[in-house]
Design a protein around this motif. Structure first.
Motif, PDB file in Angstrom:
ATOM      1  N   VAL A 145       0.849  -1.195   0.000  1.00 49.40           N
ATOM      2  CA  VAL A 145       0.000   0.000   0.000  1.00 49.40           C
ATOM      3  C   VAL A 145       0.886   1.247   0.000  1.00 49.40           C
ATOM      4  O   VAL A 145       1.853   1.342   0.761  1.00 49.40           O
ATOM      5  N   HIS A 146       0.519   2.213  -0.829  1.00 50.56           N
ATOM      6  CA  HIS A 146       1.323   3.438  -0.946  1.00 50.56           C
ATOM      7  C   HIS A 146       1.039   4.405   0.202  1.00 50.56           C
ATOM      8  O   HIS A 146       1.957   4.966   0.798  1.00 50.56           O
ATOM      9  N   ASP A 147      -0.249   4.630   0.528  1.00 48.90           N
ATOM     10  CA  ASP A 147      -0.616   5.604   1.555  1.00 48.90           C
ATOM     11  C   ASP A 147      -1.809   5.065   2.348  1.00 48.90           C
ATOM     12  O   ASP A 147      -2.945   5.114   1.886  1.00 48.90           O
ATOM     13  N   TYR A 148      -1.529   4.564   3.533  1.00 49.84           N
ATOM     14  CA  TYR A 148      -2.589   3.990   4.367  1.00 49.84           C
ATOM     15  C   TYR A 148      -3.601   5.038   4.807  1.00 49.84           C
ATOM     16  O   TYR A 148      -4.784   4.736   4.970  1.00 49.84           O
ATOM     17  N   LEU A 149      -3.157   6.265   5.021  1.00 48.94           N
ATOM     18  CA  LEU A 149      -4.061   7.316   5.504  1.00 48.94           C
ATOM     19  C   LEU A 149      -5.156   7.594   4.482  1.00 48.94           C
ATOM     20  O   LEU A 149      -6.342   7.646   4.827  1.00 48.94           O
ATOM     21  N   ILE A 150      -4.777   7.779   3.230  1.00 52.72           N
ATOM     22  CA  ILE A 150      -5.771   8.034   2.182  1.00 52.72           C
ATOM     23  C   ILE A 150      -6.683   6.824   2.012  1.00 52.72           C
ATOM     24  O   ILE A 150      -7.909   6.959   1.899  1.00 52.72           O
ATOM     25  N   MET A 151      -6.095   5.642   2.003  1.00 54.25           N
ATOM     26  CA  MET A 151      -6.878   4.431   1.778  1.00 54.25           C
ATOM     27  C   MET A 151      -7.904   4.204   2.894  1.00 54.25           C
ATOM     28  O   MET A 151      -9.083   3.945   2.633  1.00 54.25           O
ATOM     29  N   LEU A 152      -7.479   4.324   4.146  1.00 56.68           N
ATOM     30  CA  LEU A 152      -8.392   4.093   5.263  1.00 56.68           C
ATOM     31  C   LEU A 152      -9.405   5.221   5.401  1.00 56.68           C
ATOM     32  O   LEU A 152     -10.542   4.991   5.820  1.00 56.68           O
ATOM     33  N   THR A 153      -9.005   6.454   5.043  1.00 55.90           N
ATOM     34  CA  THR A 153      -9.968   7.553   5.045  1.00 55.90           C
ATOM     35  C   THR A 153     -11.079   7.275   4.035  1.00 55.90           C
ATOM     36  O   THR A 153     -12.268   7.481   4.318  1.00 55.90           O
ATOM     37  N   ALA A 154     -10.693   6.797   2.860  1.00 58.51           N
ATOM     38  CA  ALA A 154     -11.686   6.433   1.843  1.00 58.51           C
ATOM     39  C   ALA A 154     -12.608   5.337   2.369  1.00 58.51           C
ATOM     40  O   ALA A 154     -13.821   5.367   2.127  1.00 58.51           O
ATOM     41  N   TRP A 155     -12.034   4.391   3.087  1.00 56.02           N
ATOM     42  CA  TRP A 155     -12.833   3.288   3.630  1.00 56.02           C
ATOM     43  C   TRP A 155     -13.901   3.802   4.598  1.00 56.02           C
ATOM     44  O   TRP A 155     -15.080   3.450   4.497  1.00 56.02           O
ATOM     45  N   PHE A 156     -13.504   4.640   5.524  1.00 56.87           N
ATOM     46  CA  PHE A 156     -14.455   5.120   6.533  1.00 56.87           C
ATOM     47  C   PHE A 156     -15.462   6.102   5.939  1.00 56.87           C
ATOM     48  O   PHE A 156     -16.622   6.141   6.370  1.00 56.87           O
ATOM     49  N   LEU A 157     -15.055   6.889   4.951  1.00 62.57           N
ATOM     50  CA  LEU A 157     -16.014   7.760   4.258  1.00 62.57           C
ATOM     51  C   LEU A 157     -17.040   6.921   3.504  1.00 62.57           C
ATOM     52  O   LEU A 157     -18.233   7.242   3.482  1.00 62.57           O
ATOM     53  N   MET A 158     -16.563   5.845   2.886  1.00 61.71           N
ATOM     54  CA  MET A 158     -17.463   4.934   2.179  1.00 61.71           C
ATOM     55  C   MET A 158     -18.460   4.302   3.151  1.00 61.71           C
ATOM     56  O   MET A 158     -19.666   4.207   2.872  1.00 61.71           O
ATOM     57  N   SER A 220     -14.273   4.494  -4.424  1.00 61.69           N
ATOM     58  CA  SER A 220     -13.412   3.477  -5.029  1.00 61.69           C
ATOM     59  C   SER A 220     -12.122   4.082  -5.558  1.00 61.69           C
ATOM     60  O   SER A 220     -11.024   3.526  -5.373  1.00 61.69           O
ATOM     61  N   GLU A 221     -12.216   5.224  -6.221  1.00 58.18           N
ATOM     62  CA  GLU A 221     -11.028   5.872  -6.771  1.00 58.18           C
ATOM     63  C   GLU A 221     -10.087   6.352  -5.662  1.00 58.18           C
ATOM     64  O   GLU A 221      -8.863   6.233  -5.769  1.00 58.18           O
ATOM     65  N   MET A 222     -10.658   6.884  -4.589  1.00 65.73           N
ATOM     66  CA  MET A 222      -9.839   7.352  -3.475  1.00 65.73           C
ATOM     67  C   MET A 222      -9.148   6.177  -2.793  1.00 65.73           C
ATOM     68  O   MET A 222      -7.966   6.247  -2.418  1.00 65.73           O
ATOM     69  N   PHE A 223      -9.884   5.078  -2.627  1.00 65.55           N
ATOM     70  CA  PHE A 223      -9.311   3.871  -2.014  1.00 65.55           C
ATOM     71  C   PHE A 223      -8.152   3.351  -2.859  1.00 65.55           C
ATOM     72  O   PHE A 223      -7.084   3.011  -2.336  1.00 65.55           O
ATOM     73  N   ARG A 224      -8.357   3.314  -4.169  1.00 66.08           N
ATOM     74  CA  ARG A 224      -7.289   2.866  -5.062  1.00 66.08           C
ATOM     75  C   ARG A 224      -6.154   3.887  -5.141  1.00 66.08           C
ATOM     76  O   ARG A 224      -4.991   3.513  -5.305  1.00 66.08           O
ATOM     77  N   GLY A 225      -6.502   5.166  -5.009  1.00 66.04           N
ATOM     78  CA  GLY A 225      -5.461   6.183  -4.984  1.00 66.04           C
ATOM     79  C   GLY A 225      -4.532   5.995  -3.795  1.00 66.04           C
ATOM     80  O   GLY A 225      -3.318   6.181  -3.905  1.00 66.04           O
ATOM     81  N   GLY A 226      -5.108   5.635  -2.646  1.00 69.31           N
ATOM     82  CA  GLY A 226      -4.281   5.361  -1.481  1.00 69.31           C
ATOM     83  C   GLY A 226      -3.445   4.109  -1.659  1.00 69.31           C
ATOM     84  O   GLY A 226      -2.320   4.028  -1.162  1.00 69.31           O
ATOM     85  N   TYR A 227      -3.999   3.141  -2.374  1.00 66.47           N
ATOM     86  CA  TYR A 227      -3.258   1.891  -2.578  1.00 66.47           C
ATOM     87  C   TYR A 227      -2.137   2.061  -3.600  1.00 66.47           C
ATOM     88  O   TYR A 227      -0.988   1.717  -3.341  1.00 66.47           O
ATOM     89  N   PHE A 228      -2.472   2.565  -4.783  1.00 58.23           N
ATOM     90  CA  PHE A 228      -1.498   2.624  -5.877  1.00 58.23           C
ATOM     91  C   PHE A 228      -0.595   3.848  -5.839  1.00 58.23           C
ATOM     92  O   PHE A 228       0.520   3.814  -6.357  1.00 58.23           O
ATOM     93  N   GLY A 229      -1.083   4.955  -5.276  1.00 59.92           N
ATOM     94  CA  GLY A 229      -0.307   6.181  -5.319  1.00 59.92           C
ATOM     95  C   GLY A 229      -0.319   6.805  -6.704  1.00 59.92           C
ATOM     96  O   GLY A 229      -1.268   6.641  -7.469  1.00 59.92           O
ATOM     97  N   ALA A 230       0.759   7.481  -7.068  1.00 58.14           N
ATOM     98  CA  ALA A 230       0.825   8.198  -8.345  1.00 58.14           C
ATOM     99  C   ALA A 230       1.064   7.267  -9.531  1.00 58.14           C
ATOM    100  O   ALA A 230       1.003   7.707 -10.687  1.00 58.14           O
ATOM    101  N   THR A 231       1.330   5.981  -9.288  1.00 60.97           N
ATOM    102  CA  THR A 231       1.614   5.049 -10.383  1.00 60.97           C
ATOM    103  C   THR A 231       0.371   4.772 -11.234  1.00 60.97           C
ATOM    104  O   THR A 231       0.491   4.386 -12.392  1.00 60.97           O
ATOM    105  N   VAL A 232      -0.813   4.958 -10.639  1.00 60.57           N
ATOM    106  CA  VAL A 232      -2.067   4.740 -11.359  1.00 60.57           C
ATOM    107  C   VAL A 232      -2.900   6.020 -11.239  1.00 60.57           C
ATOM    108  O   VAL A 232      -3.147   6.496 -10.125  1.00 60.57           O
TER     109      VAL A 232
END
Length: 241
Positions: A145-158, A220-232
């Motif tokens: 995971v690239h950024d846990y903060l963004i990914m988990l924030t997306a999770w709780f917002l979802m 979904s995009e925010m969750f993936r943004g936290g996972y992949f980072g700038a690579t995707v």
């Protein structure tokens, strides 16, 4: 003195609410899974089986990548979000009717039952995600995971958004028997607006504008943004969600 009394009363109320929610969580686990087989571990096992199964199928269909995005993390992130959306909303249908006997207890409110069911789905699907992710990451099958903060924030917002929709569904299905029949068909019709099967960047610009009206796509995009980072490339707005 008055402030101390108020603080004490608030503390007692919070303790009672916590005990009530804890009791409801345990009861919900027992009713759904009982003592048989692995019991409450099915809370994690059910979403895990679905996610892993789809990961295997998509790997055979698309190979290692789709539009330059690794298939395994694409499916893992997409179906984890889809599972919490579908499970939480479904669990709220006729929630009050199925638990009407609990209203005999003065401390239990209808809202408490909804919170208990929502928490179970939130925790269960999140654990299922990490149960699938950790072995794959340790074996270097997928990237970390690239950024846990963004990914988990997306999770709780979802989860917060889904809980809000669930509140509406719970109320409507109690008022009308007919509306219950529309919940599952509407959930299936909304699948293209969940963002689970694609990335927004893959779509034409006109289609992008349409799907970005859906808060589920932003999640979904925010969750993936936290996972992949700038690579995707991902497109999302946390404030809109």
């Amino acid at each position: 003195m008055t402030d101390e009394i108020a603080a004490t009363d608030t503390s007692m109320i919070l303790k009672r609410r916590f005990k009530t929610l804890n009791a409801l969580l345990i009861r919900e686990l027992m009713v759904r899974f009982g003592h048989n087989n692995i019991g409450f571990l099915w809370l994690v096992g059910e979403p895990l089986i679905l996610t892993v199964g789809v990961m295997i199928v998509w790997s055979f269909i698309y190979g290692r990548e789709n539009h330059g995005v690794p298939i395994l993390p694409l499916v893992l992130t997409g179906y984890s979000m889809l599972t919490v959306w579908r499970h939480m909303v479904s669990r709220f249908v006729h929630c009050f009717r199925h638990n009407s006997g609990l209203f005999f207890h003065r401390r239990i409110r209808p809202f408490d039952m909804l919170v208990a069911r929502g928490l179970l789905e939130l925790v269960g699907t999140l654990i299922a995600f990490f149960v699938a992710y950790i072995p794959l990451a340790l074996l270097e099958v997928i990237a970390p995971v690239h950024d846990y903060l963004i990914m988990l924030t997306a999770w709780f917002l979802m989860c917060a958004f889904t809980f809000g929709v669930g509140l509406i569904i719970a109320s409507l299905t109690e008022m009308s028997e007919t509306l219950e029949r529309f919940v599952q068909p509407v959930m299936y019709l909304l699948l293209p607006l969940t963002g689970s099967f694609y990335m927004v960047a893959w779509l034409p610009s006109t289609a992008q504008k349409v799907v970005l009206w859906s808060p589920l796509v932003h999640a979904s995009e925010m969750f993936r943004g936290g996972y992949f980072g700038a690579t995707v490339p991902t497109t999302w707005d946390a404030s809109y969600l």
